[in-house]
Design an enzyme around this catalytic site. Structure first.
Site, PDB file in Angstrom:
ATOM      1  CG  HIS A   1      18.780  54.112  -2.588  1.00 31.19           C
ATOM      2  ND1 HIS A   1      19.717  54.205  -3.593  1.00 31.19           N
ATOM      3  CD2 HIS A   1      17.595  53.847  -3.185  1.00 31.19           C
ATOM      4  CE1 HIS A   1      19.118  53.983  -4.761  1.00 31.19           C
ATOM      5  NE2 HIS A   1      17.829  53.777  -4.536  1.00 31.19           N
TER       6      HIS A   1
ATOM      7  CG  HIS B   1      23.439  53.116   1.325  1.00 29.91           C
ATOM      8  ND1 HIS B   1      24.140  52.290   0.478  1.00 29.91           N
ATOM      9  CD2 HIS B   1      22.675  53.907   0.529  1.00 29.91           C
ATOM     10  CE1 HIS B   1      23.824  52.573  -0.777  1.00 29.91           C
ATOM     11  NE2 HIS B   1      22.933  53.555  -0.768  1.00 29.91           N
TER      12      HIS B   1
ATOM     13  CG  HIS C   1      19.959  50.079  -1.094  1.00 29.16           C
ATOM     14  ND1 HIS C   1      19.034  50.079  -2.101  1.00 29.16           N
ATOM     15  CD2 HIS C   1      21.005  50.799  -1.556  1.00 29.16           C
ATOM     16  CE1 HIS C   1      19.494  50.764  -3.134  1.00 29.16           C
ATOM     17  NE2 HIS C   1      20.702  51.206  -2.816  1.00 29.16           N
TER      18      HIS C   1
ATOM     19  CG  HIS D   1      15.977  48.533  -5.248  1.00 34.86           C
ATOM     20  ND1 HIS D   1      16.334  49.463  -4.309  1.00 34.86           N
ATOM     21  CD2 HIS D   1      15.685  49.223  -6.366  1.00 34.86           C
ATOM     22  CE1 HIS D   1      16.275  50.672  -4.838  1.00 34.86           C
ATOM     23  NE2 HIS D   1      15.887  50.545  -6.101  1.00 34.86           N
TER      24      HIS D   1
ATOM     25  CG  HIS E   1      16.006  47.592  -0.115  1.00 33.74           C
ATOM     26  ND1 HIS E   1      16.962  47.959  -1.017  1.00 33.74           N
ATOM     27  CD2 HIS E   1      15.918  46.253  -0.168  1.00 33.74           C
ATOM     28  CE1 HIS E   1      17.447  46.891  -1.612  1.00 33.74           C
ATOM     29  NE2 HIS E   1      16.819  45.832  -1.119  1.00 33.74           N
TER      30      HIS E   1
ATOM     31  CG  ASP F   1      14.515  50.662  -1.904  1.00 30.35           C
ATOM     32  OD1 ASP F   1      15.719  50.860  -1.688  1.00 30.35           O
ATOM     33  OD2 ASP F   1      14.047  49.554  -2.213  1.00 30.35           O
TER      34      ASP F   1
ATOM     35  CG  HIS G   1      22.871  55.873  -5.667  1.00 26.14           C
ATOM     36  ND1 HIS G   1      23.877  54.943  -5.613  1.00 26.14           N
ATOM     37  CD2 HIS G   1      22.155  55.724  -4.523  1.00 26.14           C
ATOM     38  CE1 HIS G   1      23.775  54.253  -4.498  1.00 26.14           C
ATOM     39  NE2 HIS G   1      22.735  54.707  -3.814  1.00 26.14           N
TER      40      HIS G   1
ATOM     41  NE  ARG H   1      27.444  52.813  -2.610  1.00 28.95           N
ATOM     42  CZ  ARG H   1      27.337  52.009  -1.572  1.00 28.95           C
ATOM     43  NH1 ARG H   1      27.719  52.404  -0.375  1.00 28.95           N
ATOM     44  NH2 ARG H   1      26.845  50.800  -1.725  1.00 28.95           N
TER      45      ARG H   1
END
Length: 178
Positions: A70, A72, A87, A95, A104, A107, A144, A167
């Site tokens: 993603h 951020h 995000h 999401h 988002h 995403d 992630h 993360r």
């Protein structure tokens, strides 16, 4: 005299922006982790300011399987990946997966790591921009630990993070040197 100087300066800025916006825009993020072997690059290219953005990611050192990926909010790595914030969500959506109507901007869903830990992702999207008010330049990008449930998990975290877990690597999206 002052008006003509201002008019000339404005004309030069418009001309400069027009020539820049007619050229292909590029960005890159180098991702890494402080406590693992995860490294890689994520390249972005946009042929024109209104065109789609091509995204190519090549990441190594991952555990085999799917990992959420993603954009951020912040390009701040002062406290590791945690300081990249939530995000990037300029439209205040929930999401979702990369194909979802509601999601988002950043995403990307999941990137799949092969048995050797290598993961490649290659796609185009109209939601990312490399210029303008909602540019992704200067924002963080995070790999992630877990699978992104694409907002379909039915829990509060599903609607905000996709339950993608910790993360494990991150970087900042910036302009390339060439």
């Amino acid at each position: 005299m002052h008006f003509s100087t201002l008019a000339l300066a404005t004309s030069l800025l418009v001309s400069a922006f027009s020539s820049i916006s007619a050229q292909e825009l590029k960005a890159i993020a180098y991702v890494s982790a402080a406590n693992s072997e995860v490294t890689g690059t994520i390249s972005f290219s946009q042929e024109s300011k209104h065109g789609p953005t091509w995204v190519y990611a090549n990441i190594t050192g991952l555990t085999p399987g799917d990992h959420g990926l993603h954009i951020h909010q912040f390009g701040d790595l002062s406290n590791g990946c945690i300081s990249t914030g939530p995000h990037y969500n300029p439209h205040n959506e929930t999401h979702g997966g990369p194909e979802a109507e509601t999601r988002h901007v950043g995403d990307f869903g999941n990137i799949f790591a092969q048995e050797d830990g290598t993961a490649i992702l290659n796609f185009t999207t109209h939601s990312l921009k490399l210029c303008g008010k909602k540019s992704i330049i200067g924002r963080g990008i995070v790999v992630h630990e877990d699978v992104d449930d694409l907002g379909l998990g039915g829990t509060p975290l599903s609607n905000s993070t996709g339950n993608a877990g910790g993360r494990i690597a991150c970087g900042v999206i910036g302009y390339p040197s060439i």
